[in-house]
Design a protein around this motif. Structure first.
Motif, PDB file in Angstrom:
ATOM      1  N   HIS A  38      17.590  -2.690 -14.603  1.00  0.00           N
ATOM      2  CA  HIS A  38      17.411  -1.503 -13.772  1.00  0.00           C
ATOM      3  C   HIS A  38      15.948  -1.092 -13.758  1.00  0.00           C
ATOM      4  O   HIS A  38      15.181  -1.395 -14.672  1.00  0.00           O
ATOM      5  N   ALA A  39      15.583  -0.359 -12.719  1.00  0.00           N
ATOM      6  CA  ALA A  39      14.195   0.086 -12.561  1.00  0.00           C
ATOM      7  C   ALA A  39      14.166   1.556 -12.194  1.00  0.00           C
ATOM      8  O   ALA A  39      15.081   2.079 -11.553  1.00  0.00           O
ATOM      9  N   ALA A  40      13.119   2.239 -12.612  1.00  0.00           N
ATOM     10  CA  ALA A  40      12.834   3.614 -12.193  1.00  0.00           C
ATOM     11  C   ALA A  40      11.493   3.576 -11.465  1.00  0.00           C
ATOM     12  O   ALA A  40      10.549   2.917 -11.921  1.00  0.00           O
ATOM     13  N   GLN A  41      11.412   4.266 -10.331  1.00  0.00           N
ATOM     14  CA  GLN A  41      10.187   4.146  -9.545  1.00  0.00           C
ATOM     15  C   GLN A  41       9.845   5.443  -8.830  1.00  0.00           C
ATOM     16  O   GLN A  41      10.681   6.318  -8.649  1.00  0.00           O
ATOM     17  N   ALA A  42       8.576   5.543  -8.458  1.00  0.00           N
ATOM     18  CA  ALA A  42       8.074   6.667  -7.662  1.00  0.00           C
ATOM     19  C   ALA A  42       7.279   6.080  -6.508  1.00  0.00           C
ATOM     20  O   ALA A  42       6.623   5.032  -6.642  1.00  0.00           O
ATOM     21  N   ARG A  43       7.311   6.757  -5.362  1.00  0.00           N
ATOM     22  CA  ARG A  43       6.708   6.191  -4.153  1.00  0.00           C
ATOM     23  C   ARG A  43       5.867   7.239  -3.436  1.00  0.00           C
ATOM     24  O   ARG A  43       6.216   8.415  -3.392  1.00  0.00           O
ATOM     25  N   LYS A  44       4.769   6.788  -2.887  1.00  0.00           N
ATOM     26  CA  LYS A  44       3.944   7.629  -2.013  1.00  0.00           C
ATOM     27  C   LYS A  44       3.889   6.961  -0.643  1.00  0.00           C
ATOM     28  O   LYS A  44       3.491   5.797  -0.529  1.00  0.00           O
ATOM     29  N   VAL A  45       4.290   7.696   0.391  1.00  0.00           N
ATOM     30  CA  VAL A  45       4.244   7.194   1.762  1.00  0.00           C
ATOM     31  C   VAL A  45       3.070   7.858   2.478  1.00  0.00           C
ATOM     32  O   VAL A  45       2.943   9.086   2.470  1.00  0.00           O
ATOM     33  N   PHE A  46       2.204   7.055   3.059  1.00  0.00           N
ATOM     34  CA  PHE A  46       1.018   7.570   3.729  1.00  0.00           C
ATOM     35  C   PHE A  46       1.352   8.024   5.152  1.00  0.00           C
ATOM     36  O   PHE A  46       2.184   7.411   5.827  1.00  0.00           O
ATOM     37  N   PHE A  47       0.694   9.081   5.593  1.00  0.00           N
ATOM     38  CA  PHE A  47       0.936   9.591   6.942  1.00  0.00           C
ATOM     39  C   PHE A  47       0.377   8.659   8.005  1.00  0.00           C
ATOM     40  O   PHE A  47       0.880   8.604   9.123  1.00  0.00           O
ATOM     41  N   SER A  48      -0.683   7.943   7.681  1.00  0.00           N
ATOM     42  CA  SER A  48      -1.280   7.002   8.634  1.00  0.00           C
ATOM     43  C   SER A  48      -1.518   5.669   7.943  1.00  0.00           C
ATOM     44  O   SER A  48      -1.605   5.581   6.709  1.00  0.00           O
ATOM     45  N   ARG A  49      -1.608   4.646   8.725  1.00  0.00           N
ATOM     46  CA  ARG A  49      -1.810   3.285   8.209  1.00  0.00           C
ATOM     47  C   ARG A  49      -3.123   3.182   7.442  1.00  0.00           C
ATOM     48  O   ARG A  49      -4.148   3.687   7.869  1.00  0.00           O
ATOM     49  N   GLN A  50      -3.071   2.531   6.277  1.00  0.00           N
ATOM     50  CA  GLN A  50      -4.251   2.311   5.465  1.00  0.00           C
ATOM     51  C   GLN A  50      -4.729   0.863   5.615  1.00  0.00           C
ATOM     52  O   GLN A  50      -3.922  -0.058   5.679  1.00  0.00           O
ATOM     53  N   ASP A  51      -6.048   0.700   5.641  1.00  0.00           N
ATOM     54  CA  ASP A  51      -6.642  -0.634   5.751  1.00  0.00           C
ATOM     55  C   ASP A  51      -7.454  -0.896   4.491  1.00  0.00           C
ATOM     56  O   ASP A  51      -8.457  -0.230   4.228  1.00  0.00           O
ATOM     57  N   TYR A  52      -7.014  -1.883   3.703  1.00  0.00           N
ATOM     58  CA  TYR A  52      -7.682  -2.207   2.438  1.00  0.00           C
ATOM     59  C   TYR A  52      -8.606  -3.420   2.558  1.00  0.00           C
ATOM     60  O   TYR A  52      -9.181  -3.847   1.543  1.00  0.00           O
ATOM     61  N   THR A  53      -8.748  -3.988   3.740  1.00  0.00           N
ATOM     62  CA  THR A  53      -9.509  -5.233   3.880  1.00  0.00           C
ATOM     63  C   THR A  53     -11.007  -5.029   3.683  1.00  0.00           C
ATOM     64  O   THR A  53     -11.753  -6.008   3.608  1.00  0.00           O
ATOM     65  N   GLY A  54     -11.470  -3.777   3.607  1.00  0.00           N
ATOM     66  CA  GLY A  54     -12.874  -3.525   3.344  1.00  0.00           C
ATOM     67  C   GLY A  54     -13.204  -3.498   1.847  1.00  0.00           C
ATOM     68  O   GLY A  54     -14.341  -3.202   1.472  1.00  0.00           O
ATOM     69  N   TYR A  55     -12.211  -3.824   1.005  1.00  0.00           N
ATOM     70  CA  TYR A  55     -12.398  -3.829  -0.447  1.00  0.00           C
ATOM     71  C   TYR A  55     -11.973  -5.181  -1.010  1.00  0.00           C
ATOM     72  O   TYR A  55     -11.251  -5.940  -0.364  1.00  0.00           O
ATOM     73  N   ARG A  56     -12.408  -5.428  -2.238  1.00  0.00           N
ATOM     74  CA  ARG A  56     -12.094  -6.712  -2.858  1.00  0.00           C
ATOM     75  C   ARG A  56     -11.167  -6.594  -4.061  1.00  0.00           C
ATOM     76  O   ARG A  56     -10.658  -7.591  -4.546  1.00  0.00           O
ATOM     77  N   ALA A  57     -10.953  -5.383  -4.578  1.00  0.00           N
ATOM     78  CA  ALA A  57     -10.152  -5.260  -5.795  1.00  0.00           C
ATOM     79  C   ALA A  57      -9.391  -3.942  -5.832  1.00  0.00           C
ATOM     80  O   ALA A  57      -9.763  -2.966  -5.173  1.00  0.00           O
ATOM     81  N   LEU A  58      -8.321  -3.939  -6.630  1.00  0.00           N
ATOM     82  CA  LEU A  58      -7.507  -2.754  -6.897  1.00  0.00           C
ATOM     83  C   LEU A  58      -7.556  -2.508  -8.401  1.00  0.00           C
ATOM     84  O   LEU A  58      -7.371  -3.438  -9.194  1.00  0.00           O
ATOM     85  N   GLU A  59      -7.820  -1.252  -8.804  1.00  0.00           N
ATOM     86  CA  GLU A  59      -7.974  -0.943 -10.223  1.00  0.00           C
ATOM     87  C   GLU A  59      -7.109   0.249 -10.628  1.00  0.00           C
ATOM     88  O   GLU A  59      -6.820   1.122  -9.812  1.00  0.00           O
ATOM     89  N   PHE A  60      -6.754   0.280 -11.915  1.00  0.00           N
ATOM     90  CA  PHE A  60      -6.067   1.440 -12.481  1.00  0.00           C
ATOM     91  C   PHE A  60      -6.046   1.297 -14.002  1.00  0.00           C
ATOM     92  O   PHE A  60      -6.379   0.245 -14.561  1.00  0.00           O
ATOM     93  N   TYR A  61      -5.658   2.386 -14.670  1.00  0.00           N
ATOM     94  CA  TYR A  61      -5.490   2.395 -16.125  1.00  0.00           C
ATOM     95  C   TYR A  61      -4.002   2.525 -16.428  1.00  0.00           C
ATOM     96  O   TYR A  61      -3.284   3.276 -15.760  1.00  0.00           O
ATOM     97  N   LEU A  62      -3.545   1.821 -17.479  1.00  0.00           N
ATOM     98  CA  LEU A  62      -2.131   1.824 -17.841  1.00  0.00           C
ATOM     99  C   LEU A  62      -2.007   1.990 -19.354  1.00  0.00           C
ATOM    100  O   LEU A  62      -2.706   1.311 -20.120  1.00  0.00           O
ATOM    101  N   HIS A  63      -1.111   2.874 -19.780  1.00  0.00           N
ATOM    102  CA  HIS A  63      -0.945   3.179 -21.206  1.00  0.00           C
ATOM    103  C   HIS A  63       0.530   3.162 -21.570  1.00  0.00           C
ATOM    104  O   HIS A  63       1.367   3.745 -20.869  1.00  0.00           O
ATOM    105  N   GLY A  64       0.852   2.504 -22.662  1.00  0.00           N
ATOM    106  CA  GLY A  64       2.204   2.514 -23.190  1.00  0.00           C
ATOM    107  C   GLY A  64       2.287   3.369 -24.443  1.00  0.00           C
ATOM    108  O   GLY A  64       1.342   3.406 -25.245  1.00  0.00           O
ATOM    109  N   ASN A  65       3.395   4.071 -24.618  1.00  0.00           N
ATOM    110  CA  ASN A  65       3.529   4.940 -25.781  1.00  0.00           C
ATOM    111  C   ASN A  65       3.747   4.122 -27.050  1.00  0.00           C
ATOM    112  O   ASN A  65       3.933   2.899 -27.012  1.00  0.00           O
TER     113      ASN A  65
END
Length: 327
Positions: A38-65
């Motif tokens: 099973h999975a638990a999830q959260a979602r964000k829906v954008f009001f307008s189309r996003q274009d990511y082709t002007g970037y080369r990477a996706l970043e974030f920080y992740l922490h486990g308890n």
């Protein structure tokens, strides 16, 4: 509400006005008794189309308890809808230091790690998946998403415990962002040559080139296509050979060629190399020739003036060719 146990993944900046550190927060994901598979999830829906082709990477920080189960899998999805998305997943470790992030704590994912799932053996598959270079991570493509058309972002936790055990825990997520902005230098060039041979002939040559990264003021990105055009126009006044007859007999020749090469595979987000871009080019070639014959001097003879001076002859021939990639 402040959490006294919270430790940021990096040292926040100091506010110059107050001399105190900026407030720094993360998104908390709490899950209890999450069953196997099973999975638990959260979602964000954008009001307008996003274009990511002007970037080369996706970043974030992740922490486990503390004492987080080894079977806890975090996933991040970006795409157009539930049938077309990219997914990155990784087994969550305790603390901010994850397999990919190392001591820097930031998980940096090249967008090509997603788009590579559209190439080679994966090209024709509706769904493709491959293990990442770090232990416990995986990249998945569902349908045929494109980074030029992103409408939603989904994060979640999946229980992959063998044997059916439930899991309970807490994950912190911070600063999901695009990075490595494409800053390739754009160029636009033009060369024009005009020549005239007395009153016998005129020649005009114009060459224009605008690459895929060039953009005008007010535009955020370039066109995504490398465009070049060649224009040659010439006129020869044939009547100069028989100037005594009072005729006008110009011949006009026009030759135009345009070539457009895409930076990305059409209707996709796969970046092309020079050879692949040339194979996907669109090209048009236009040629024309026009001839006219008329009297430019009035005759003093009544009948010649009546029957001949008002006559004119015009003829033209045009030819066009074009090619475009077919699928």
């Amino acid at each position: 509400k402040e959490d006294n146990d919270y430790e940021p993944p990096y040292t926040p900046d100091v506010n110059e006005e107050t001399s105190s550190r900026e407030r720094e927060q993360s998104l908390f994901m709490l899950y209890e008794n999450l069953q196997e598979g099973h999975a638990a999830q959260a979602r964000k829906v954008f009001f307008s189309r996003q274009d990511y082709t002007g970037y080369r990477a996706l970043e974030f920080y992740l922490h486990g308890n503390e004492a987080i189960e080894d079977s806890t899998v975090f996933f991040l999805r970006v795409g157009h809808d539930e049938s077309n998305y990219y997914e990155y997943s990784t087994v969550v470790r305790e603390g901010w230091t994850q397999a990919r992030s190392g001591d820097s704590h930031v998980l940096s994912i090249a967008l090509t790690e997603f788009t590579d799932l559209k190439l080679g053996e994966f090209a024709a598959a509706d769904t493709a998946s491959a293990a990442g270079p770090y232990e416990g991570e995986r990249f998945t493509r569902v349908g045929f998403p494109s980074f030029s058309n992103i409408s939603r972002l989904t994060i979640g936790v999946l229980n992959e415990t063998p044997g059916g055990g439930d899991i309970t825990g807490e994950i912190w997520l911070n600063d999901i962002r695009l990075s490595e902005v494409r800053r390739d230098v754009g160029r636009a060039e033009r060369a024009t040559v005009s020549a005239r041979l007395a009153d016998f002939a005129d020649l005009n040559v114009d060459v224009r080139h605008v690459d895929s990264e060039f953009h005008t003021l007010g535009a955020e990105w370039g066109s995504g296509r490398d465009n070049i055009s060649y224009n040659i126009n010439g006129t020869v006044n044939m009547d100069r050979f028989v100037s005594g007859l009072g005729l006008s007999a110009p011949i006009n020749v026009t030759w135009r060629r345009t070539v457009s090469r895409p930076r990305l595979l059409p209707n996709s987000d796969v970046e092309l190399d020079a050879v692949e871009s040339d194979a996907e080019r669109s090209e048009a070639l236009n040629r024309s020739i026009a001839f006219s014959l008329s009297r430019k001097r009035q005759s003093s003879d009544y009948w010649t003036h009546l029957l001949v001076d008002g006559l004119s002859v015009r003829a033209s021939l045009a030819e066009s060719e074009s090619r475009s990639p077919t699928r």
